[in-house]
Write a protein that holds these residues in place. Structure first.
Motif, PDB file in Angstrom:
ATOM      1  N   LYS A   2      45.701  45.308  37.810  1.00  0.00           N
ATOM      2  CA  LYS A   2      45.058  46.567  37.474  1.00  0.00           C
ATOM      3  C   LYS A   2      43.922  46.834  38.453  1.00  0.00           C
ATOM      4  CE  LYS A   2      47.705  46.904  33.850  1.00  0.00           C
ATOM      5  NZ  LYS A   2      48.863  47.820  33.852  1.00  0.00           N
ATOM      6  N   ILE A   3      43.441  48.076  38.453  1.00  0.00           N
ATOM      7  CA  ILE A   3      42.442  48.477  39.439  1.00  0.00           C
ATOM      8  C   ILE A   3      41.147  47.712  39.271  1.00  0.00           C
ATOM      9  CG2 ILE A   3      41.436  50.398  38.131  1.00  0.00           C
ATOM     10  CD1 ILE A   3      42.389  50.471  41.873  1.00  0.00           C
ATOM     11  N   ASP A   4      40.807  47.309  38.040  1.00  0.00           N
ATOM     12  CA  ASP A   4      39.543  46.596  37.830  1.00  0.00           C
ATOM     13  C   ASP A   4      39.601  45.134  38.268  1.00  0.00           C
ATOM     14  OD1 ASP A   4      41.061  45.512  35.811  1.00  0.00           O
ATOM     15  OD2 ASP A   4      39.800  46.236  34.171  1.00  0.00           O
ATOM     16  N   GLU A   5      40.750  44.720  38.787  1.00  0.00           N
ATOM     17  CA  GLU A   5      40.878  43.382  39.361  1.00  0.00           C
ATOM     18  C   GLU A   5      40.698  43.385  40.881  1.00  0.00           C
ATOM     19  OE1 GLU A   5      44.203  40.960  37.539  1.00  0.00           O
ATOM     20  OE2 GLU A   5      44.764  42.971  36.834  1.00  0.00           O
ATOM     21  N   ILE A   6      40.531  44.557  41.473  1.00  0.00           N
ATOM     22  CA  ILE A   6      40.455  44.686  42.932  1.00  0.00           C
ATOM     23  C   ILE A   6      39.008  44.854  43.354  1.00  0.00           C
ATOM     24  CG2 ILE A   6      41.177  46.036  44.932  1.00  0.00           C
ATOM     25  CD1 ILE A   6      43.667  46.864  43.343  1.00  0.00           C
ATOM     26  N   ASN A   7      38.468  43.872  44.075  1.00  0.00           N
ATOM     27  CA  ASN A   7      37.073  43.900  44.506  1.00  0.00           C
ATOM     28  C   ASN A   7      36.979  44.598  45.865  1.00  0.00           C
ATOM     29  OD1 ASN A   7      34.570  41.451  45.516  1.00  0.00           O
ATOM     30  ND2 ASN A   7      34.309  43.488  44.688  1.00  0.00           N
ATOM     31  N   PHE A   8      36.970  45.923  45.822  1.00  0.00           N
ATOM     32  CA  PHE A   8      36.882  46.768  47.012  1.00  0.00           C
ATOM     33  C   PHE A   8      35.658  47.667  46.926  1.00  0.00           C
ATOM     34  CE2 PHE A   8      41.287  47.634  49.171  1.00  0.00           C
ATOM     35  CZ  PHE A   8      41.193  46.417  49.824  1.00  0.00           C
ATOM     36  N   ARG A   9      34.968  47.818  48.047  1.00  0.00           N
ATOM     37  CA  ARG A   9      34.014  48.899  48.249  1.00  0.00           C
ATOM     38  C   ARG A   9      34.693  49.982  49.082  1.00  0.00           C
ATOM     39  NH1 ARG A   9      28.696  47.538  47.445  1.00  0.00           N
ATOM     40  NH2 ARG A   9      27.988  49.166  48.872  1.00  0.00           N
ATOM     41  N   ASP A  10      34.090  51.153  49.117  1.00  0.00           N
ATOM     42  CA  ASP A  10      34.529  52.227  50.026  1.00  0.00           C
ATOM     43  C   ASP A  10      36.017  52.525  49.897  1.00  0.00           C
ATOM     44  OD1 ASP A  10      31.907  51.657  50.951  1.00  0.00           O
ATOM     45  OD2 ASP A  10      32.700  50.320  52.488  1.00  0.00           O
TER      46      ASP A  10
END
Length: 288
Positions: A2-10
């Motif tokens: 899920k999206i809340d598992e992806i540690n991305f900035r920008d």
């Protein structure tokens, strides 16, 4: 995942309708500020809910000049290829935006043309792509506050094949031109981050960009009085997103819905991509 598992900035979304896929690019949170990044990654999804990845979008070879601050990759289709605009830095060279290219949206991406699309003596970041009404390609980018105290938004004209800049940079505005912006530290350091240009349905040219406001990292809107990149640019009084989130971009889903993606909170390593639906009314954008 899920999206809340992806540690991305920008975060940056590239919808590819022919494949029925959304590609998510971004700055890997864990190596944003410290450490040597492996490269730049991409995730894919067909519904913006369930994601696959990460997949390697760019991996530098041994001769690549930069070894830190692999920041803010965004990908644009141009003349049948995919071009990644990303920021890079090394110990002995200033941060800049460089362009990479691939035949496929997911990569692999390789360096394309000049190593510096921003002046070598400037500290710069967050280059984004814009094509004007005459079909001329431009890059809009930030001249950083860490060098000049009050950050600037700038633009440079690009060659048709996107291999090099073909004009001197022009200043578009300073961070302090926007009434909602507050200093990031002390009382004289003001940030410009994350430009993204959007042509509204009423033909108004808008620029989404980030700085710091009353409640932390935020996103504001600037409007081009001339309807083109050179401006002059006027600023909305209040940010469109005002509390601890930013570096946003707009995209249209395959169902035709306008979406905003940002990272929030603005706190490493807790930042995650977040999606919002956006309504548009005569050039006014509102988060639903």
């Amino acid at each position: 995942m899920k999206i809340d598992e992806i540690n991305f900035r920008d975060p940056f979304i590239l919808p590819v309708k022919s494949e029925g896929k959304y590609y998510l690019f971004g700055t890997t949170g864990i190596t944003t500020w410290e450490g040597k990044p492996d490269g730049l990654d991409v995730y894919s999804s067909d519904d913006l809910v369930n994601w696959e990845g990460p997949f390697p979008a760019f991996r530098p070879n041994k001769d690549f000049w930069a070894d830190q601050n692999y920041w803010a990759p965004e990908v644009h289709e141009w003349n049948g290829k995919y071009f990644m605009f990303a920021s890079f830095k090394s110990e002995d060279r200033r941060r800049c935006t460089q362009i990479l290219v691939s035949d496929k949206p997911e990569g692999p991406y390789v360096p394309h043309g000049s190593e510096h699309f921003t002046p070598k003596e400037w500290e710069c970041l967050d280059g984004t792509f814009y094509v004007d009404k005459k079909g001329v390609p431009w890059m809009i980018f930030c001249h950083e506050w860490v060098q000049i105290e009050i950050g600037k938004m700038c633009a440079v004209k690009l060659s048709e094949d996107l291999t090099e800049p073909v004009s001197d940079p022009i200043d578009l505005f300073r961070a302090t031109d926007a009434p909602w912006v507050r200093p990031v530290k002390e009382d004289h350091y003001f940030v410009t981050d994350g430009p993204f240009l959007y042509r509204a349905k009423n033909n108004e040219l808008l620029m989404m960009w980030s700085s710091f406001g009353d409640k932390g990292y935020a996103i504001g809107l600037a409007r081009s009085e001339s309807g083109d990149v050179k401006g002059p640019w006027n600023h909305d009084d209040q940010p469109i997103f005002g509390k601890d989130g930013g570096h946003g971009m707009l995209f249209e889903t395959f169902a035709g819905e306008l979406k905003l993606v940002i990272h929030a909170p603005n706190d490493t390593p807790n930042e995650r991509p977040m999606f919002f639906s956006v309504s548009e009314d005569n050039g006014t954008l509102s988060i639903k």
